[in-house]
Design an enzyme around this catalytic site. Structure first.
Site, PDB file in Angstrom:
ATOM      1  CG  PHE A 146      -1.645   1.340   1.419  1.00  0.00           C
ATOM      2  CD1 PHE A 146      -2.999   1.378   1.110  1.00  0.00           C
ATOM      3  CD2 PHE A 146      -1.031   2.518   1.839  1.00  0.00           C
ATOM      4  CE1 PHE A 146      -3.715   2.569   1.228  1.00  0.00           C
ATOM      5  CE2 PHE A 146      -1.737   3.712   1.961  1.00  0.00           C
ATOM      6  CZ  PHE A 146      -3.086   3.728   1.651  1.00  0.00           C
ATOM      7  CD  GLU A 147       5.215   2.935  -2.104  1.00  0.00           C
ATOM      8  OE1 GLU A 147       5.084   2.743  -3.326  1.00  0.00           O
ATOM      9  OE2 GLU A 147       6.290   2.842  -1.536  1.00  0.00           O
TER      10      GLU A 147
END
Ligand code: GDP
Ligand code: MN
Length: 348
Positions: A235-236
């Site tokens: 997740f970014e």
């Protein structure tokens, strides 16, 4: 001495604009997913979850990248599930291969050795290509040229709460460059020389350090050693300008030339984290405490009652990893002077 008032819920100071669901006035932003054709069904679960919880209200685009051409089926099934425009790119050879300066015998011996030591993905060459690509190249793919922000998504992830504000607008309005939900400690066996190589780079390029950096988040001894704390990069949400910057690119090139992607098994997560911590002012990094998220085996589940109710969160707050020992969020809260949620006691 910090008083309770100094530590007021810092997230409440951020602007969160509610956007009218007409898909106009969007930020130039896209989801980006690296995947194989056989990741399709696991990926559709991620897409369904993210569209239902967020994107059906905003219609952001989605860029898919692969080291081989996507199948008709992959394109058909994903396109119909996504509210924004979809793009399917093949990765250029140089971004997904062993560079000429790598000693392939030495690299193979390293894989064999890591296999015997049971290091996760230690024997995999394709995993190394993936880590190198995510570290240094995904943002250079021409399909990303149209955008200012990206949100990385992987197969088999879940989003547990409604996100009713435009996250990309939030990033832009608050001048954020990097956002995360989970922070963990890296396996030292995968990055034995990453920190020393980073220190070499910094000593040759001392000006790259941000004034108000987060060195004390990632080192407990003023930079002597790395404490292995990293934002989990499956997740970014980030600003592409940061990765495209001369500083980031020269850091990546320096690491790439040293061979650690192949002689060790450097992950993109510690690399993005070290770069964000050293090259950005700390206020540019945002912890999303309101995004319920799962990527095996860890869950970030909001425990604040207000967020859970507003977001109709479907995760069990007892599963939240934020304040577990695997996580390094304890350190993050301390470093940023954040107040821990009052609900913590109830669920620990
Ligand atoms: P993990 O999360 O570290 O266990 O690694 P994953 O297997 O989830 O891989 C990370 C991301 O890279 C996912 O989005 C995968 O779909 C993608 N990926 C991994 N290996 C390959 C590969 O060989 N080819 C392509 N096209 N994508 C890959
Ligand atoms: Mn994954």
């Amino acid at each position: 001495i910090a008083t309770k008032d100094d530590k007021i819920n810092k997230s409440s100071q951020f602007k969160k604009q509610q956007t009218n669901p007409k898909f106009q006035k969007k930020v130039k932003a896209t989801f980006v997913t690296l995947a194989r054709n056989n990741d399709l069904w696991e990926l559709l679960e991620s897409i369904q979850s993210l569209e239902d919880r967020f994107n059906h209200k905003f219609g952001y685009d989605w860029v898919f990248l692969n080291d081989e051409p996507f199948s008709e089926e992959f394109i058909y099934e994903t396109t119909k599930s996504i509210s924004g425009e979809t793009k399917y790119g093949v990765i250029p050879f140089d971004y997904w291969s062993t560079p000429i300066w790598i000693d392939t015998d030495k690299a193979e011996a390293a894989r064999q050795d890591m296999k015997e030591r049971n290091i996760i993905y230690g024997d995999s060459l394709s995993y190394r290509y993936m880590c190198r690509f995510e570290s240094g190249f995904f943002f250079r793919h021409p399909y990303l040229d149209d955008y200012d922000y990206y949100w990385r998504v992987e197969p088999s992830v879940k989003f547990y709460c409604d996100i009713d504000y435009d996250i990309f607008q939030f990033m832009q309005d608050n001048d954020m460059e990097y956002g995360f939900t989970i922070a963990l400690h890296e396996y030292i066996e995968t990055i034995p020389t990453l920190w020393d190589t980073t220190k070499e780079f910094i000593s040759k390029n001392p000006k790259v350090l941000a004034k108000d950096n987060s060195l004390d988040l990632i080192s407990d001894d003023n930079g002597e050693t790395y404490n292995l704390c990293h934002f989990w990069s499956n997740f970014e949400i980030g600003k592409l300008e940061f990765l495209r910057s001369k500083t980031y690119r020269s850091y990546f090139d320096y690491l790439d030339k040293s061979g650690g992607f192949f002689y060790e098994r450097w992950g993109d997560a510690p690399i993005h984290t070290i770069a964000a911590a050293l090259f950005l002012d700390k206020e540019k990094i945002h912890f999303f405490d309101d995004i319920g998220y799962y990527h095996g085996p860890f869950t970030s589940c909001p425990i604040k009652e207000e967020i859970r109710t507003k977001g109709r969160c479907s995760c069990n707050p007892r599963d939240d990893i934020t304040f577990d020992s695997y996580s390094c969020m304890e350190k993050y809260y301390e470093f940023r002077g954040l107040e821990k949620p009052a609900e913590l006691e109830k669920y620990q």
